[in-house]
Every structure is written in C-alpha cells, then in structure tokens.
Scaffold this motif. Sequence first.
Motif: not given
Length: 80
Positions: A31-34, A38-39, A43-44
């Motif tokens: 939830q918080f990684a994006p 900058e992914l 990643f999605d």
Amino acid sequence: YQRLAVQSLILQGLIPTLVYVIPTYFMTCLQFAPTIFELGEMFDRFATVLSPICWIIVTKHTFASSLTILYCSPSYRRNI
C-alpha cells in the motif's frame, strides 16, 4: 506437564498470530511503497497478484489454529 502446557500455549498463540501479521505486513508495504518510492507498472502487476494472495492467507487463520491445536495434543501427535 507444565513445560509442555506452556510450549503448547505459546505455539497455539504464535502460529495463528503469524498468519495475521505476516500477510498484513506485506499488504501494508504494498500500500505505501508507491508513495515512498517511484515504482513502475511492473510493481502494479506484482501488487495486483500479491494482494489477493495475502488476503487468502489471512482467511486461513482458523485452519492454522486448528492444526496447531491438533499438533499440540499428545493423543493426536502419537497418531500422526
């Protein structure tokens, strides 16, 4: 008997709790990684697959609890 009882209670509390904690940690990271990094689109796709898997694991809490109880029971342990 007291040592066995304490070990059984620790296992019966620890294993089902880990079934909640580990997937919840992964979902929080997803939830918080994006927002932190900058992914990209890869990643999605990865998060789209991993998030439902984590929810499925969380729903197995009761199953993990039952298996832990069976494992800690001396009569069932002899049969296994």
